[in-house]
Design a protein around this motif. Structure first.
Motif, PDB file in Angstrom:
ATOM      1  N   SER A 233       0.813  -1.113   0.135  1.00 37.69           N
ATOM      2  CA  SER A 233       0.000   0.021  -0.118  1.00 37.69           C
ATOM      3  C   SER A 233       1.011   1.184  -0.024  1.00 37.69           C
ATOM      4  CB  SER A 233      -0.852   0.088   1.202  1.00 37.69           C
ATOM      5  OG  SER A 233      -0.319  -0.051   2.257  1.00 37.69           O
ATOM      6  N   ASN A 234       2.030   1.006   0.563  1.00 39.95           N
ATOM      7  CA  ASN A 234       2.827   2.365   0.613  1.00 39.95           C
ATOM      8  C   ASN A 234       4.160   2.339  -0.154  1.00 39.95           C
ATOM      9  OD1 ASN A 234       1.398   3.693   2.538  1.00 39.95           O
ATOM     10  ND2 ASN A 234       2.337   2.213   4.266  1.00 39.95           N
ATOM     11  N   THR A 235       4.000   1.478  -1.320  1.00 41.71           N
ATOM     12  CA  THR A 235       5.136   1.211  -2.227  1.00 41.71           C
ATOM     13  C   THR A 235       4.965   1.830  -3.345  1.00 41.71           C
ATOM     14  OG1 THR A 235       5.544  -1.008  -1.105  1.00 41.71           O
ATOM     15  CG2 THR A 235       6.506  -0.594  -3.182  1.00 41.71           C
ATOM     16  N   LYS A 236       5.702   3.022  -3.687  1.00 40.84           N
ATOM     17  CA  LYS A 236       5.636   3.731  -4.844  1.00 40.84           C
ATOM     18  C   LYS A 236       6.046   2.882  -5.897  1.00 40.84           C
ATOM     19  CE  LYS A 236       6.750   8.184  -6.960  1.00 40.84           C
ATOM     20  NZ  LYS A 236       7.275   9.549  -6.747  1.00 40.84           N
ATOM     21  N   GLY A 237       5.284   2.945  -7.038  1.00 42.34           N
ATOM     22  CA  GLY A 237       5.829   2.284  -8.395  1.00 42.34           C
ATOM     23  C   GLY A 237       5.076   0.856  -8.519  1.00 42.34           C
ATOM     24  N   VAL A 238       4.021   0.466  -7.323  1.00 40.41           N
ATOM     25  CA  VAL A 238       3.323  -0.936  -7.580  1.00 40.41           C
ATOM     26  C   VAL A 238       1.899  -0.581  -7.353  1.00 40.41           C
ATOM     27  CG1 VAL A 238       3.136  -3.323  -6.780  1.00 40.41           C
ATOM     28  CG2 VAL A 238       5.327  -2.042  -6.667  1.00 40.41           C
ATOM     29  N   PHE A 239       1.026  -0.887  -8.509  1.00 40.62           N
ATOM     30  CA  PHE A 239      -0.306  -0.665  -8.334  1.00 40.62           C
ATOM     31  C   PHE A 239      -0.955  -2.166  -8.503  1.00 40.62           C
ATOM     32  CE2 PHE A 239      -4.615  -0.216 -10.323  1.00 40.62           C
ATOM     33  CZ  PHE A 239      -5.037   0.677  -9.264  1.00 40.62           C
ATOM     34  N   ILE A 240      -1.508  -2.414  -7.222  1.00 42.78           N
ATOM     35  CA  ILE A 240      -2.165  -3.721  -7.255  1.00 42.78           C
ATOM     36  C   ILE A 240      -3.805  -3.569  -7.615  1.00 42.78           C
ATOM     37  CG2 ILE A 240      -2.713  -5.633  -5.593  1.00 42.78           C
ATOM     38  CD1 ILE A 240       0.287  -5.249  -5.666  1.00 42.78           C
ATOM     39  N   PHE A 241      -4.380  -4.343  -8.134  1.00 45.06           N
ATOM     40  CA  PHE A 241      -5.656  -4.754  -8.473  1.00 45.06           C
ATOM     41  C   PHE A 241      -6.345  -6.055  -8.604  1.00 45.06           C
ATOM     42  CE2 PHE A 241      -3.695  -4.336 -12.659  1.00 45.06           C
ATOM     43  CZ  PHE A 241      -4.201  -4.999 -13.280  1.00 45.06           C
ATOM     44  N   GLY A 242      -7.532  -6.289  -8.146  1.00 43.39           N
ATOM     45  CA  GLY A 242      -7.980  -7.497  -8.460  1.00 43.39           C
ATOM     46  C   GLY A 242      -8.645  -7.607  -9.880  1.00 43.39           C
ATOM     47  N   PHE A 243      -9.362  -6.765 -10.186  1.00 43.33           N
ATOM     48  CA  PHE A 243     -10.057  -6.365 -11.410  1.00 43.33           C
ATOM     49  C   PHE A 243     -10.226  -4.982 -11.714  1.00 43.33           C
ATOM     50  CE2 PHE A 243     -13.650  -5.524 -14.351  1.00 43.33           C
ATOM     51  CZ  PHE A 243     -13.221  -6.141 -15.386  1.00 43.33           C
ATOM     52  N   SER A 244      -9.767  -4.509 -12.841  1.00 40.42           N
ATOM     53  CA  SER A 244      -9.925  -2.879 -13.053  1.00 40.42           C
ATOM     54  C   SER A 244     -10.576  -2.801 -14.490  1.00 40.42           C
ATOM     55  CB  SER A 244      -8.464  -2.284 -12.883  1.00 40.42           C
ATOM     56  OG  SER A 244      -8.577  -1.033 -13.060  1.00 40.42           O
ATOM     57  N   GLN A 245     -11.350  -1.571 -14.512  1.00 41.07           N
ATOM     58  CA  GLN A 245     -11.980  -1.243 -16.028  1.00 41.07           C
ATOM     59  C   GLN A 245     -10.950  -0.442 -16.507  1.00 41.07           C
ATOM     60  OE1 GLN A 245     -14.792  -1.965 -17.028  1.00 41.07           O
ATOM     61  NE2 GLN A 245     -15.795  -2.598 -15.437  1.00 41.07           N
ATOM     62  N   ASP A 246      -9.687  -0.097 -15.899  1.00 44.48           N
ATOM     63  CA  ASP A 246      -8.478   0.235 -16.535  1.00 44.48           C
ATOM     64  C   ASP A 246      -7.571  -0.571 -17.198  1.00 44.48           C
ATOM     65  OD1 ASP A 246      -9.091   3.133 -16.010  1.00 44.48           O
ATOM     66  OD2 ASP A 246      -8.811   2.547 -13.752  1.00 44.48           O
ATOM     67  N   LEU A 247      -8.077  -1.829 -17.273  1.00 46.65           N
ATOM     68  CA  LEU A 247      -7.016  -2.775 -17.850  1.00 46.65           C
ATOM     69  C   LEU A 247      -6.684  -2.609 -19.329  1.00 46.65           C
ATOM     70  CD1 LEU A 247      -5.486  -5.415 -17.505  1.00 46.65           C
ATOM     71  CD2 LEU A 247      -7.394  -6.782 -18.247  1.00 46.65           C
ATOM     72  N   PRO A 248      -7.538  -1.883 -19.983  1.00 46.19           N
ATOM     73  CA  PRO A 248      -7.101  -1.493 -21.548  1.00 46.19           C
ATOM     74  C   PRO A 248      -5.845  -0.504 -21.315  1.00 46.19           C
ATOM     75  CG  PRO A 248      -9.387  -1.771 -21.434  1.00 46.19           C
ATOM     76  CD  PRO A 248      -8.961  -1.876 -19.972  1.00 46.19           C
ATOM     77  N   THR A 249      -6.222   0.439 -20.659  1.00 41.74           N
ATOM     78  CA  THR A 249      -4.936   1.527 -20.056  1.00 41.74           C
ATOM     79  C   THR A 249      -3.725   0.798 -19.891  1.00 41.74           C
ATOM     80  OG1 THR A 249      -6.872   3.140 -19.705  1.00 41.74           O
ATOM     81  CG2 THR A 249      -4.734   3.588 -19.047  1.00 41.74           C
ATOM     82  N   PHE A 250      -3.837   0.016 -18.993  1.00 46.16           N
ATOM     83  CA  PHE A 250      -2.529  -0.785 -18.716  1.00 46.16           C
ATOM     84  C   PHE A 250      -1.789  -1.370 -19.736  1.00 46.16           C
ATOM     85  CE2 PHE A 250      -4.615  -1.358 -14.245  1.00 46.16           C
ATOM     86  CZ  PHE A 250      -4.680  -0.093 -13.835  1.00 46.16           C
ATOM     87  N   TYR A 251      -2.736  -2.349 -20.293  1.00 47.28           N
ATOM     88  CA  TYR A 251      -2.203  -2.677 -21.623  1.00 47.28           C
ATOM     89  C   TYR A 251      -1.256  -1.784 -22.627  1.00 47.28           C
ATOM     90  CZ  TYR A 251      -4.143  -7.648 -21.530  1.00 47.28           C
ATOM     91  OH  TYR A 251      -4.460  -8.994 -21.535  1.00 47.28           O
ATOM     92  N   GLN A 252      -2.047  -0.825 -22.883  1.00 46.86           N
ATOM     93  CA  GLN A 252      -1.390   0.149 -23.669  1.00 46.86           C
ATOM     94  C   GLN A 252      -0.368   0.955 -23.321  1.00 46.86           C
ATOM     95  OE1 GLN A 252      -4.815   2.772 -25.186  1.00 46.86           O
ATOM     96  NE2 GLN A 252      -5.941   1.000 -25.334  1.00 46.86           N
ATOM     97  N   ASN A 253       0.121   0.980 -22.003  1.00 44.89           N
ATOM     98  CA  ASN A 253       0.952   1.789 -21.403  1.00 44.89           C
ATOM     99  C   ASN A 253       2.283   0.939 -20.780  1.00 44.89           C
ATOM    100  OD1 ASN A 253       0.382   4.872 -21.763  1.00 44.89           O
ATOM    101  ND2 ASN A 253      -1.633   3.635 -21.195  1.00 44.89           N
ATOM    102  N   SER A 254       2.146  -0.331 -21.097  1.00 45.86           N
ATOM    103  CA  SER A 254       3.108  -1.279 -20.492  1.00 45.86           C
ATOM    104  C   SER A 254       4.121  -1.658 -21.428  1.00 45.86           C
ATOM    105  CB  SER A 254       2.492  -2.485 -20.003  1.00 45.86           C
ATOM    106  OG  SER A 254       1.573  -2.304 -18.890  1.00 45.86           O
ATOM    107  N   THR A 255       5.428  -2.156 -21.003  1.00 48.71           N
ATOM    108  CA  THR A 255       6.394  -2.233 -21.918  1.00 48.71           C
ATOM    109  C   THR A 255       6.701  -3.916 -22.127  1.00 48.71           C
ATOM    110  OG1 THR A 255       7.587  -0.324 -20.840  1.00 48.71           O
ATOM    111  CG2 THR A 255       9.141  -1.909 -21.980  1.00 48.71           C
ATOM    112  N   LEU A 256       6.428  -4.526 -20.822  1.00 51.87           N
ATOM    113  CA  LEU A 256       6.385  -5.865 -20.927  1.00 51.87           C
ATOM    114  C   LEU A 256       5.192  -6.532 -20.095  1.00 51.87           C
ATOM    115  CD1 LEU A 256      10.100  -6.484 -20.091  1.00 51.87           C
ATOM    116  CD2 LEU A 256       9.166  -6.654 -22.488  1.00 51.87           C
ATOM    117  N   ALA A 257       4.753  -7.766 -20.671  1.00 49.19           N
ATOM    118  CA  ALA A 257       3.743  -8.512 -19.582  1.00 49.19           C
ATOM    119  C   ALA A 257       4.327  -9.717 -19.212  1.00 49.19           C
ATOM    120  CB  ALA A 257       2.534  -8.619 -20.353  1.00 49.19           C
ATOM    121  N   ILE A 258       3.712 -10.350 -17.956  1.00 47.13           N
ATOM    122  CA  ILE A 258       3.711 -11.714 -17.605  1.00 47.13           C
ATOM    123  C   ILE A 258       2.257 -12.013 -17.553  1.00 47.13           C
ATOM    124  CG2 ILE A 258       4.529 -12.916 -15.878  1.00 47.13           C
ATOM    125  CD1 ILE A 258       6.626 -11.051 -15.074  1.00 47.13           C
ATOM    126  N   ALA A 259       1.938 -13.192 -17.894  1.00 48.91           N
ATOM    127  CA  ALA A 259       0.536 -13.526 -18.161  1.00 48.91           C
ATOM    128  C   ALA A 259       0.388 -15.245 -18.442  1.00 48.91           C
ATOM    129  CB  ALA A 259      -0.228 -12.790 -19.459  1.00 48.91           C
TER     130      ALA A 259
END
Length: 361
Positions: A233-259
């Motif tokens: 919760s206090n770690t800058k640079g780590v965003f935790i989510f269970g499910f998010s409507q912003d997932l398309p935004t995360f896809y579009q602004n990521s460099t690499l993925a683990i899936a």
């Protein structure tokens, strides 16, 4: 024109059907979905404002279990329920996307002589399509490897239908997620339920990732969200989510993925040109996620890491490999044709079904 969909069990079966349904509605068609009551498909249809017709069908488990004794009863009962729905709604065609929910829907279509279509997203077809595909008018596929299971004249390779939101540009404010403007972003997608194996490994290497300059979008899934959201919760640079409507935004602004290596996830990664480490779910039906990941690795679009080999060290090594060869992976992803699966499927369906039919059940 009315189209009945049989889709359920997992998002990988439901999401393609929803994407096709939206395009059909835009072309003045009516649609309805058949699936299990109080299920993921019923929830997703409700969220999309689509008509939903409940049945109760049980999946076939890969291990021997007493629950199998009830399978024939539920299959027969749900098939007759779908027959009643077909007689009531008189669909011009039935469209199934595989999975155990598709079984009774497809069987009812065959019984009532309603034109049947399948879409198979995976590199290895599931048991429903393998058994019932011979009765389909057309089988849409995402992979050449699927075509060998069916007569050539029945298969059409179209790719995987995806939600247009995945590629529609979205405004992105990194500060809203506790991130910087310039740091490379790593997206971890374990699915809505999450992956304990992936989560535990990521948890071990978060300090290393931050030291290497990465910031992390981390989908932990529902079951692990409380644990990791509190820890970081206090770690800058780590965003935790269970499910998010912003997932398309995360896809579009990521460099690499683990899936994971579900067909829908792979299609979305391709659409946003995102290199990935694919960790197949070892218990996936017919081991289809492994086959999906092997095919992506052979194409040079992703790298495969089997869960039995997943450790903090192996994961970090592959992250470095993707980072060092990032441009090559992106170039190959950019060479892929645009995903026009939805419009191709709809363009085939619409011209062929404009006459009234007699339905027997």
């Amino acid at each position: 024109m009315m189209i009945m969909f049989g889709a359920g069990g997992t998002g990988g079966h439901i999401s393609p059907a929803l994407s096709i349904a939206r395009e059909l509605i835009a072309n003045d068609c009516k649609v309805c979905f058949v699936g299990n009551k109080n299920s993921l498909e019923s929830k997703m249809c409700a969220e999309s404002g689509l008509s939903f017709l409940p049945i109760y069908v049980q999946k076939l488990y890969r291990k021997i279990t007493i629950a199998h004794l009830a399978f024939p009863y539920h299959l027969i009962n749900s098939t007759f329920s779908v027959c009643k729905y077909i007689r009531q709604y008189r669909p011009d065609l039935v469209f199934c996307t595989g999975g155990f929910v598709s079984g009774p829907v497809a069987i009812a279509a065959i019984i009532t002589k309603t034109p049947l279509y399948f879409h198979e997203s995976n590199s290895f077809p599931g048991i429903t399509i393998r058994l019932l595909g011979r009765y389909a008018k057309q089988i849409f596929t995402a992979s050449d490897s699927v075509s060998r299971f069916f007569p050539a004249h029945k298969t059409t390779k179209v790719g995987i239908p995806i939600n247009a939101a995945i590629t529609t540009p979205h405004p992105f404010d990194p500060a809203a997620f506790g991130m910087s403007q310039t740091a490379p972003k790593l997206l971890i997608v374990g699915g809505s339920q999450g992956s304990l194996a992936i989560n535990k490994t990521i948890d071990h290497i978060v300090p290393d990732l931050l030291n290497d300059g990465y910031e992390v979008f981390w989908q932990t899934g529902k079951s692990s969200y409380d644990l990791y959201s509190q820890k970081y919760s206090n770690t800058k640079g780590v965003f935790i989510f269970g499910f998010s409507q912003d997932l398309p935004t995360f896809y579009q602004n990521s460099t690499l993925a683990i899936a994971r290596a579900g067909a829908m996830t792979i299609s979305e990664l391709e659409a946003v040109k995102l290199p990935a480490i694919l960790i197949p779910l070892p218990t996936s039906a017919e081991n289809h996620q492994y086959h999906n990941a092997v095919e992506q690795q052979q194409k040079g679009l992703a790298v495969l890491l089997e869960q039995k080999s997943l450790t903090p060290a192996t994961l970090r090594e592959l992250i470095r490999h993707l980072n060092d060869n990032h441009d090559e992976f992106v170039n190959r992803l950019n060479s892929l044709p645009e995903n026009k699966s939805v419009t191709r499927i709809v363009s085939i369906l619409l011209p062929n079904h404009n006459e009234a039919r007699n339905i027997t059940c």
